[in-house]
Design a protein around this motif. Sequence first.
Motif, PDB file in Angstrom:
ATOM      1  N   LYS A  13      -7.407  13.634   0.628  1.00 12.20           N
ATOM      2  CA  LYS A  13      -8.552  14.244  -0.038  1.00 12.20           C
ATOM      3  C   LYS A  13      -9.349  13.162  -0.754  1.00 12.20           C
ATOM      4  N   SER A  14     -10.567  13.504  -1.111  1.00 14.94           N
ATOM      5  CA  SER A  14     -11.396  12.557  -1.852  1.00 14.94           C
ATOM      6  C   SER A  14     -10.714  12.168  -3.159  1.00 14.94           C
ATOM      7  N   GLY A  15     -10.807  10.898  -3.503  1.00 13.84           N
ATOM      8  CA  GLY A  15     -10.203  10.416  -4.734  1.00 13.84           C
ATOM      9  C   GLY A  15      -8.856   9.756  -4.534  1.00 13.84           C
ATOM     10  N   GLN A  16      -8.175  10.062  -3.431  1.00 20.32           N
ATOM     11  CA  GLN A  16      -6.921   9.380  -3.127  1.00 20.32           C
ATOM     12  C   GLN A  16      -7.233   7.978  -2.612  1.00 20.32           C
ATOM     13  N   PHE A  17      -6.191   7.149  -2.511  1.00 21.00           N
ATOM     14  CA  PHE A  17      -6.432   5.808  -1.992  1.00 21.00           C
ATOM     15  C   PHE A  17      -5.378   5.452  -0.958  1.00 21.00           C
ATOM     16  N   PHE A  18      -5.744   4.548  -0.064  1.00 23.91           N
ATOM     17  CA  PHE A  18      -4.827   3.963   0.907  1.00 23.91           C
ATOM     18  C   PHE A  18      -4.751   2.465   0.623  1.00 23.91           C
ATOM     19  N   ILE A  19      -3.707   1.845   1.135  1.00 22.27           N
ATOM     20  CA  ILE A  19      -3.613   0.389   1.103  1.00 22.27           C
ATOM     21  C   ILE A  19      -4.218  -0.123   2.403  1.00 22.27           C
ATOM     22  N   TRP A  20      -5.297  -0.895   2.289  1.00 23.89           N
ATOM     23  CA  TRP A  20      -6.062  -1.323   3.458  1.00 23.89           C
ATOM     24  C   TRP A  20      -5.928  -2.820   3.704  1.00 23.89           C
ATOM     25  N   ARG A  21      -5.902  -3.187   4.995  1.00 21.09           N
ATOM     26  CA  ARG A  21      -6.058  -4.572   5.443  1.00 21.09           C
ATOM     27  C   ARG A  21      -7.161  -4.593   6.494  1.00 21.09           C
ATOM     28  N   PHE A  22      -8.182  -5.383   6.260  1.00 18.56           N
ATOM     29  CA  PHE A  22      -9.260  -5.513   7.235  1.00 18.56           C
ATOM     30  C   PHE A  22      -8.997  -6.771   8.070  1.00 18.56           C
ATOM     31  N   LEU A  23      -8.861  -6.608   9.365  1.00 20.15           N
ATOM     32  CA  LEU A  23      -8.390  -7.687  10.226  1.00 20.15           C
ATOM     33  C   LEU A  23      -9.462  -8.721  10.557  1.00 20.15           C
ATOM     34  N   ASP A  24     -10.700  -8.485  10.166  1.00 19.51           N
ATOM     35  CA  ASP A  24     -11.784  -9.418  10.459  1.00 19.51           C
ATOM     36  C   ASP A  24     -12.015 -10.313   9.248  1.00 19.51           C
ATOM     37  N   GLY A  25     -11.759 -11.604   9.397  1.00 18.52           N
ATOM     38  CA  GLY A  25     -12.008 -12.514   8.289  1.00 18.52           C
ATOM     39  C   GLY A  25     -10.740 -13.139   7.745  1.00 18.52           C
ATOM     40  N   PRO A  26     -10.873 -14.104   6.823  1.00 22.11           N
ATOM     41  CA  PRO A  26      -9.717 -14.855   6.323  1.00 22.11           C
ATOM     42  C   PRO A  26      -8.778 -14.051   5.428  1.00 22.11           C
ATOM     43  N   GLY A  27      -9.240 -12.906   4.932  1.00 21.25           N
ATOM     44  CA  GLY A  27      -8.393 -12.140   4.018  1.00 21.25           C
ATOM     45  C   GLY A  27      -7.586 -11.046   4.685  1.00 21.25           C
ATOM     46  N   TRP A  28      -7.375 -11.143   6.001  1.00 27.25           N
ATOM     47  CA  TRP A  28      -6.713 -10.050   6.733  1.00 27.25           C
ATOM     48  C   TRP A  28      -5.286  -9.813   6.273  1.00 27.25           C
ATOM     49  N   SER A  29      -4.621 -10.835   5.735  1.00 27.08           N
ATOM     50  CA  SER A  29      -3.218 -10.677   5.343  1.00 27.08           C
ATOM     51  C   SER A  29      -3.055 -10.013   3.980  1.00 27.08           C
ATOM     52  N   ARG A  30      -4.144  -9.835   3.230  1.00 26.28           N
ATOM     53  CA  ARG A  30      -4.055  -9.311   1.876  1.00 26.28           C
ATOM     54  C   ARG A  30      -4.381  -7.819   1.859  1.00 26.28           C
ATOM     55  N   ALA A  31      -3.469  -7.040   1.328  1.00 25.38           N
ATOM     56  CA  ALA A  31      -3.658  -5.589   1.246  1.00 25.38           C
ATOM     57  C   ALA A  31      -4.330  -5.227  -0.073  1.00 25.38           C
ATOM     58  N   ASN A  32      -5.179  -4.198  -0.045  1.00 29.43           N
ATOM     59  CA  ASN A  32      -5.887  -3.749  -1.237  1.00 29.43           C
ATOM     60  C   ASN A  32      -5.894  -2.228  -1.306  1.00 29.43           C
ATOM     61  N   PRO A  33      -5.798  -1.663  -2.515  1.00 31.47           N
ATOM     62  CA  PRO A  33      -5.894  -0.207  -2.667  1.00 31.47           C
ATOM     63  C   PRO A  33      -7.349   0.217  -2.812  1.00 31.47           C
ATOM     64  N   TYR A  34      -7.875   0.926  -1.824  1.00 28.02           N
ATOM     65  CA  TYR A  34      -9.256   1.381  -1.863  1.00 28.02           C
ATOM     66  C   TYR A  34      -9.288   2.902  -1.804  1.00 28.02           C
ATOM     67  N   SER A  35     -10.189   3.500  -2.595  1.00 25.55           N
ATOM     68  CA  SER A  35     -10.248   4.960  -2.733  1.00 25.55           C
ATOM     69  C   SER A  35     -11.001   5.611  -1.586  1.00 25.55           C
ATOM     70  N   ILE A  36     -10.513   6.788  -1.192  1.00 22.60           N
ATOM     71  CA  ILE A  36     -11.223   7.623  -0.235  1.00 22.60           C
ATOM     72  C   ILE A  36     -12.324   8.356  -0.997  1.00 22.60           C
ATOM     73  N   SER A  37     -13.576   8.141  -0.610  1.00 22.15           N
ATOM     74  CA  SER A  37     -14.681   8.733  -1.349  1.00 22.15           C
ATOM     75  C   SER A  37     -15.231   9.993  -0.684  1.00 22.15           C
ATOM     76  N   ALA A  38     -14.692  10.352   0.475  1.00 18.44           N
ATOM     77  CA  ALA A  38     -15.064  11.619   1.129  1.00 18.44           C
ATOM     78  C   ALA A  38     -13.896  12.059   1.999  1.00 18.44           C
TER      79      ALA A  38
END
Length: 200
Positions: free
Chosen positions: A156-181
């Motif tokens: 649901k909106s407001g929850q967060f997942f731990i994301w890794r974006f595979l494009d770019g030098p920071g692909w190995s670092r996970a971040n908690p980003y909120s679901i906004s919809a």
Amino acid sequence: MGTRAHILLFVAQRLNRVGRLNGAVLWELFIHESWLLAASVGTVMIFVVVFTSVKAARRRLRYESWHLLHLYAYLGMGLALPHQILDGADFHSTFAQIYWWSFYAATLIAVLAFRVVLPLFNSLYHRVRVISVEAGVGDVATVNVEGYKLNRLRTKSGQFFIWRFLDGPGWSRANPYSISAAPTENHLRLSVKNHTRRWQ
């Protein structure tokens, strides 16, 4: 506190045998004895995690660095615990060894299942990929994600997942980003703050 007391009492017991401070005894204890070198390295890793959790130290770290350091707690525990089973006086019976190794194996399986296998399965099954990034207010950006049956994520909106974006030098670092919809069948939107921030 318990870990420090364990180490200090263990050292005191060994030095009491020789009646004085003896570097050779300590070297033999922490380096040469069965599994004690692994336990020493593991203990140092755990202490590093503890020290970097102190507010003053945490302020100097980026979130990604802090998160990566905390992953070493798993390795530290994995290295520190076996010596108790293999050398501890209370673990000499076959039943005790099977009992504790079973707990440690179950913990390892749970960590791998929920921190590695399940996230990887969800990413592959839902075919998650970024389709656009939109600038927002201040240091917040909106990331639009496309995928397959994303509504099955039960989020649901407001929850967060731990994301890794595979494009770019920071692909190995996970971040908690909120679901906004709340996700539809093939679309999901999340809010991303400036990843260079430090802890406040």
